[in-house]
Design an enzyme around this catalytic site. Structure first.
Site, PDB file in Angstrom:
ATOM      1  N   GLY A 235       9.746  -2.943   4.095  1.00 37.29           N
ATOM      2  CA  GLY A 235       9.106  -3.145   2.789  1.00 37.29           C
ATOM      3  C   GLY A 235       7.656  -3.563   2.946  1.00 37.29           C
ATOM      4  N   GLY A 236       7.286  -3.995   4.170  1.00 35.50           N
ATOM      5  CA  GLY A 236       5.874  -4.290   4.455  1.00 35.50           C
ATOM      6  C   GLY A 236       5.313  -5.420   3.615  1.00 35.50           C
TER       7      GLY A 236
ATOM      8  N   GLU B 262       9.601   0.420  12.389  1.00 32.72           N
ATOM      9  CA  GLU B 262       9.069  -0.776  11.706  1.00 32.72           C
ATOM     10  C   GLU B 262       9.071  -1.926  12.712  1.00 32.72           C
ATOM     11  OE1 GLU B 262       7.488  -1.750   8.815  1.00 32.72           O
ATOM     12  OE2 GLU B 262       7.486  -3.632   9.927  1.00 32.72           O
TER      13      GLU B 262
ATOM     14  N   HIS C 182       4.015  -2.212 -34.218  1.00 34.24           N
ATOM     15  CA  HIS C 182       3.464  -3.514 -34.625  1.00 34.24           C
ATOM     16  C   HIS C 182       4.532  -4.587 -34.405  1.00 34.24           C
ATOM     17  CE1 HIS C 182       1.353  -6.598 -36.817  1.00 34.24           C
ATOM     18  NE2 HIS C 182       2.500  -6.869 -37.430  1.00 34.24           N
TER      19      HIS C 182
ATOM     20  N   CYS D  27       3.866  -5.539   0.519  1.00 36.24           N
ATOM     21  CA  CYS D  27       4.157  -5.684  -0.913  1.00 36.24           C
ATOM     22  C   CYS D  27       5.451  -6.460  -1.135  1.00 36.24           C
ATOM     23  CB  CYS D  27       4.239  -4.306  -1.568  1.00 36.24           C
ATOM     24  SG  CYS D  27       4.544  -4.410  -3.327  1.00 36.24           S
TER      25      CYS D  27
HETATM   26  C1  FAD Z   1      -1.066 -11.534  -1.753  1.00 34.73           C
HETATM   27  C2  FAD Z   1      -1.045 -10.072  -2.093  1.00 34.73           C
HETATM   28  C3  FAD Z   1      -0.648  -9.662  -3.353  1.00 34.73           C
HETATM   29  C4  FAD Z   1      -0.625  -8.318  -3.677  1.00 34.73           C
HETATM   30  N1  FAD Z   1      -0.250  -7.945  -4.939  1.00 34.73           N
HETATM   31  C5  FAD Z   1      -0.254  -6.630  -5.274  1.00 34.73           C
HETATM   32  C6  FAD Z   1       0.142  -6.213  -6.572  1.00 34.73           C
HETATM   33  O1  FAD Z   1       0.490  -7.024  -7.425  1.00 34.73           O
HETATM   34  N2  FAD Z   1       0.137  -4.889  -6.856  1.00 34.73           N
HETATM   35  C7  FAD Z   1      -0.237  -3.955  -5.929  1.00 34.73           C
HETATM   36  O2  FAD Z   1      -0.231  -2.766  -6.231  1.00 34.73           O
HETATM   37  N3  FAD Z   1      -0.611  -4.322  -4.687  1.00 34.73           N
HETATM   38  C8  FAD Z   1      -0.619  -5.630  -4.347  1.00 34.73           C
HETATM   39  N4  FAD Z   1      -0.979  -6.004  -3.077  1.00 34.73           N
HETATM   40  C9  FAD Z   1      -1.349  -4.948  -2.108  1.00 34.73           C
HETATM   41  C10 FAD Z   1      -0.094  -4.269  -1.556  1.00 34.73           C
HETATM   42  O3  FAD Z   1       0.744  -5.239  -0.986  1.00 34.73           O
HETATM   43  C11 FAD Z   1      -0.492  -3.240  -0.515  1.00 34.73           C
HETATM   44  O4  FAD Z   1      -1.456  -2.381  -1.059  1.00 34.73           O
HETATM   45  C12 FAD Z   1       0.703  -2.413  -0.087  1.00 34.73           C
HETATM   46  O5  FAD Z   1       1.686  -3.230   0.490  1.00 34.73           O
HETATM   47  C13 FAD Z   1       0.260  -1.357   0.920  1.00 34.73           C
HETATM   48  O6  FAD Z   1       1.356  -0.677   1.386  1.00 34.73           O
HETATM   49  P1  FAD Z   1       1.320   0.078   2.769  1.00 34.73           P
HETATM   50  O7  FAD Z   1       2.584   0.848   2.809  1.00 34.73           O
HETATM   51  O8  FAD Z   1       0.063   0.792   2.955  1.00 34.73           O
HETATM   52  O9  FAD Z   1       1.324  -1.072   3.900  1.00 34.73           O
HETATM   53  P2  FAD Z   1       2.273  -2.293   4.164  1.00 34.73           P
HETATM   54  O10 FAD Z   1       3.056  -2.639   2.977  1.00 34.73           O
HETATM   55  O11 FAD Z   1       1.431  -3.356   4.749  1.00 34.73           O
HETATM   56  O12 FAD Z   1       3.305  -1.771   5.257  1.00 34.73           O
HETATM   57  C14 FAD Z   1       2.924  -1.450   6.556  1.00 34.73           C
HETATM   58  C15 FAD Z   1       4.103  -1.652   7.490  1.00 34.73           C
HETATM   59  O13 FAD Z   1       3.782  -1.118   8.774  1.00 34.73           O
HETATM   60  C16 FAD Z   1       4.306  -1.965   9.776  1.00 34.73           C
HETATM   61  N5  FAD Z   1       3.539  -1.719  11.013  1.00 34.73           N
HETATM   62  C17 FAD Z   1       2.204  -1.924  11.203  1.00 34.73           C
HETATM   63  N6  FAD Z   1       1.835  -1.520  12.437  1.00 34.73           N
HETATM   64  C18 FAD Z   1       2.954  -1.050  13.037  1.00 34.73           C
HETATM   65  C19 FAD Z   1       3.218  -0.505  14.316  1.00 34.73           C
HETATM   66  N7  FAD Z   1       2.250  -0.305  15.209  1.00 34.73           N
HETATM   67  N8  FAD Z   1       4.492  -0.171  14.622  1.00 34.73           N
HETATM   68  C20 FAD Z   1       5.495  -0.327  13.707  1.00 34.73           C
HETATM   69  N9  FAD Z   1       5.294  -0.827  12.482  1.00 34.73           N
HETATM   70  C21 FAD Z   1       4.043  -1.182  12.137  1.00 34.73           C
HETATM   71  C22 FAD Z   1       4.109  -3.346   9.195  1.00 34.73           C
HETATM   72  O14 FAD Z   1       4.970  -4.282   9.811  1.00 34.73           O
HETATM   73  C23 FAD Z   1       4.433  -3.118   7.724  1.00 34.73           C
HETATM   74  O15 FAD Z   1       5.799  -3.334   7.463  1.00 34.73           O
HETATM   75  C24 FAD Z   1      -0.989  -7.345  -2.714  1.00 34.73           C
HETATM   76  C25 FAD Z   1      -1.355  -7.747  -1.424  1.00 34.73           C
HETATM   77  C26 FAD Z   1      -1.382  -9.089  -1.122  1.00 34.73           C
HETATM   78  C27 FAD Z   1      -1.781  -9.504   0.270  1.00 34.73           C
END
Ligand code: FAD
Length: 467
Positions: free
Chosen positions: A40-41, A35, A442, A43
Site C-alpha cells: 500500500g506504500g 515490495e 439545496h 498513502c
Molecule cells: C503525510 C502525507 C499525506 C498525504 N496525503 C495525501 C492525500 O490526502 N491525498 C493524496 O492524493 N496524496 C497524499 N499524499 C501523497 C501520496 O501518499 C503519494 O502521492 C502516493 O502514495 C504515491 O504513490 P506511489 O505508488 O507513487 O508511491 P508509494 O505509495 O510511496 O509506494 C511505493 C512503494 O514502493 C516500495 N519500494 C520503494 N523502493 C523499492 C525497491 N527498491 N524495492 C521494492 N519496493 C520498493 C515502497 O516500500 C512503497 O511501498 C500524502 C503523502 C504524505 C507523506
C-alpha cells in the site's frame, strides 16, 4: 541465486503497481510484484489514510470544544488520547494494507516477492537471493520525506510524517518546519489534540503554490485556532535545548527561537530512486532523482516504465493511480491515454479543506488570457452557515473567449467534494454555462457554484500580483 522469469515485473506495491499487477494477471501474463516494506506504500501506511484518520479525530475534538455554540453541553475538558487515536488509525491502516497484500498473494498468475529490488541490467532485478528477469519492468517506487541539510539537523532529534505517527505521547510544543500541505494538516490536527504548535516557513506565505488570497485565508484560519505561524524564516537553524529543540528562524541578533519539545520536518519529498541501481539499467533521472518519462510513462530505456511519485509527474495518490490507468490503457486496451490529458487537481485536508483544480488565478494572469472570475465567501453559503463552518471562499476562473473553465479553488466546508462538479465539466470540455443551468441540491456547497458562475467579472490586470 535462483533465476525466475516473468512476462512483467512491478517494483513497489504503492498506488499504481498492485492495480497493474491485477490487470496483467487477468490478461494471462505472468507477473511478479516486489515490495520491500509495507503493502500500500506511503498513502495507505504513512500518508493519506493515517493523516485523514487522525484529522477525523481532530475534527471531533474541535467540535466537542465548540459544542456549546451548537447548543450542546459537553461536560468537562476535552482530552485527546493519542494512544487511542493512533490505535484507531492503526486498525484502519492495517485493514487496508492486509487486504491489499492478501489480494496480491491470492492472485492467479501473480508472484509476490518481499525485499528490496535492484537492477542488474535493463531486464534483470535482484531481490535477495532471487534474480528476476522480464522483458517489461514497471517502477512504482514512490518517495520519502526529504531531510534537508539545514544547520543543526545532525545534532537534534527530528520527526517525519512516519515517526510523528508513532509517538507515544502528545508533544507539548510541536514545531513544524515547512508550511505546505503536509505541515499544515499536521499542524491543525496536533493543535486540536492539545499540542502547542508553531509552523516555521521559509517563504513569505503558507502553501506558496496557491494564490495569495488562499494562503492568507489558510493562515487566518490556523491563527484563529491558536497555531503560531512564523514566515520568512530565512535562517532556520536547529539547536538542542533543555526543552527539546530550539528552532532559530532569522539570521539577525533579534532572532527569537521557537523552543519546542518536538520538531517535524515537512519540507518536501524525494524519490526512492537512489538505491534502485538505475545506472545498471541505463534509466535516466532528472537532477532531483525523478525518473524521466514521456507522455505515456516510458522511461529512457525501452521496456521500462515508471509510475507514481517516482516520475515527478504527480505527487498524489490519484495521479499515481491515473499513471496505472495510462499504462494499462496503452498496453492492454489499445487506448492511447496520456499524462498530458490530466487536469491538475488536489486537496489540502485542513478544516475547512482546500480543493483545487486547473489553473490558479496567478497562473491565468501569467498566461495573459482574457479571463473572467467569480468569487463568493463561505459566509454567503447557507450550508456553511448552518454547519457553523463559514471560513473560506470559492473562486472560479473562466476563459473569456471559449467559456471553458480554467480552474477553481474552494477553501471551505465540503469543498473537497463540491470541486468535482467543476472538474467533470472541465474534462467534458463543456462551457461553464453547463453548470450554470444544472439544478443542484439545496442546501449544499455545490449549489452555489452556478451562482458564482452567474456573477463572473473580467479579471482586472491590476489584481493580485503577490507571487
Ligand atoms: C503525510 C502525507 C499525506 C498525504 N496525503 C495525501 C492525500 O490526502 N491525498 C493524496 O492524493 N496524496 C497524499 N499524499 C501523497 C501520496 O501518499 C503519494 O502521492 C502516493 O502514495 C504515491 O504513490 P506511489 O505508488 O507513487 O508511491 P508509494 O505509495 O510511496 O509506494 C511505493 C512503494 O514502493 C516500495 N519500494 C520503494 N523502493 C523499492 C525497491 N527498491 N524495492 C521494492 N519496493 C520498493 C515502497 O516500500 C512503497 O511501498 C500524502 C503523502 C504524505 C507523506
Amino acid at each position: 541465486m535462483s533465476q525466475k522469469h516473468f512476462d512483467a515485473i512491478i517494483v513497489g506495491a504503492g498506488q499504481a503497481g498492485p492495480s497493474l499487477a491485477g490487470r496483467f494477471a487477468q490478461s494471462g501474463r505472468k507477473v511478479a510484484i516486489v515490495e520491500r516494506k509495507l503493502f500500500g506504500g506511503t498513502c495507505v501506511n504513512t500518508g493519506c489514510t493515517p493523516t485523514k484518520t487522525i484529522i477525523a479525530s481532530a475534527y471531533v475534538a474541535h467540535k466537542a470544544r465548540t459544542a456549546r455554540s451548537y447548543g450542546i453541553a459537553v461536560e468537562g475538558a476535552v482530552h485527546a488520547d493519542l494512544k487511542a487515536i493512533l490505535s484507531r488509525k492503526d486498525e484502519i491502516v492495517g485493514k487496508s494494507r492486509d487486504g491489499l497484500e492478501s489480494w496480491l498473494r491470492g492472485m492467479e498468475n501473480c508472484t509476490v516477492f518481499t525485499g528490496h529490488a535492484r537492477f542488474e541490467s535493463s531486464t534483470e532485478l535482484r531481490v535477495g537471493d532471487d534474480l528476476l528477469t522480464a522483458p517489461e519492468i514497471f517502477l512504482n517506487v514512490g518517495g520519502r520525506a526529504e531531510v534537508p541539510d539545514m544547520a543543526g539537523i545532525k545534532d537534534v532529534p527530528y520527526l517525519t510524517n512516519v515517526s510523528l505517527l508513532e509517538l507515544e505521547e502528545l508533544p507539548k510544543h510541536l514545531a513544524i518546519v515547512g508550511g505546505s500541505y503536509v505541515g499544515i494538516e499536521f499542524a491543525q490536527a496536533f493543535h486540536r489534540f492539545g499540542s502547542e504548535v508553531t509552523v516555521v516557513e521559509m517563504g513569505p506565505r503558507l502553501a506558496h503554490r496557491e494564490d495569495a488570497d488562499v494562503s492568507r485565508n489558510i493562515q487566518e484560519i490556523l491563527e484563529k485556532e491558536g497555531i503560531r505561524v512564523r514566515l520568512n524564516a530565512e535562517c532556520i537553524r536547529l539547536e538542542r535545548d533543555v526543552a527539546g529543540v530550539a528552532v532559530h528562524v532569522n539570521c539577525g541578533e533579534d532572532d527569537q527561537p521557537t523552543l519546542a519539545t518536538h520538531v517535524l520536518l515537512a519540507v518536501g519529498r524525494r524519490p526512492n530512486t537512489d538505491d534502485l541501481g538505475l545506472d545498471k539499467a541505463g534509466v535516466a533521472v532528472d537532477e532531483h532523482g525523478y525518473i524521466q518519462v514521456d507522455d505515456q510513462l516510458r522511461t529512457s530505456v525501452p521496456g521500462i516504465w515508471a509510475m507514481g511519485d517516482c516520475n515527478g509527474k504527480g505527487a498524489f495518490t490519484h495521479t499515481a493511480y491515473n499513471d496505472f490507468e495510462i499504462v494499462a490503457a496503452n498496453l492492454l486496451d489499445n487506448d492511447p491515454r496520456r499524462v498530458s490529458d490530466r487536469i491538475v487537481t488536489y486537496g489540502l485536508f485542513m478544516d475547512p479543506p482546500l480543493a483545487r483544480v486547473g489553473m490558479t488565478e496567478r497562473e491565468v494572469r501569467k498566461a495573459g488570457k482574457p479571463a473572467l472570475m467569480g468569487t463568493r465567501p463561505m459566509t454567503k453559503v447557507n450550508r456553511a452557515i448552518e454547519k457553523g463552518e463559514s471560513d473560506g471562499f470559492m473562486k472560479v476562473l473562466v476563459d473569456a473567449e471559449s467559456k471553458l473553465i480554467l480552474g477553481a479553488s474552494i477553501l471551505g466546508t465540503g469543498g473537497d467534494e463540491a470541486i468535482h462538479c467543476i472538474t467533470d465539466v472541465m474534462y467534458a470540455r463543456a462551457p461553464y454555462t453547463t453548470i450554470q443551468r444544472a439544478v443542484h441540491i439545496h442546501p449544499t456547497v455545490s449549489e452555489l457554484i452556478p451562482t458564482v458562475l452567474g456573477d463572473l467579472k473580467p479579471l482586472e490586470p491590476s489584481g493580485q500580483s503577490e507571487s
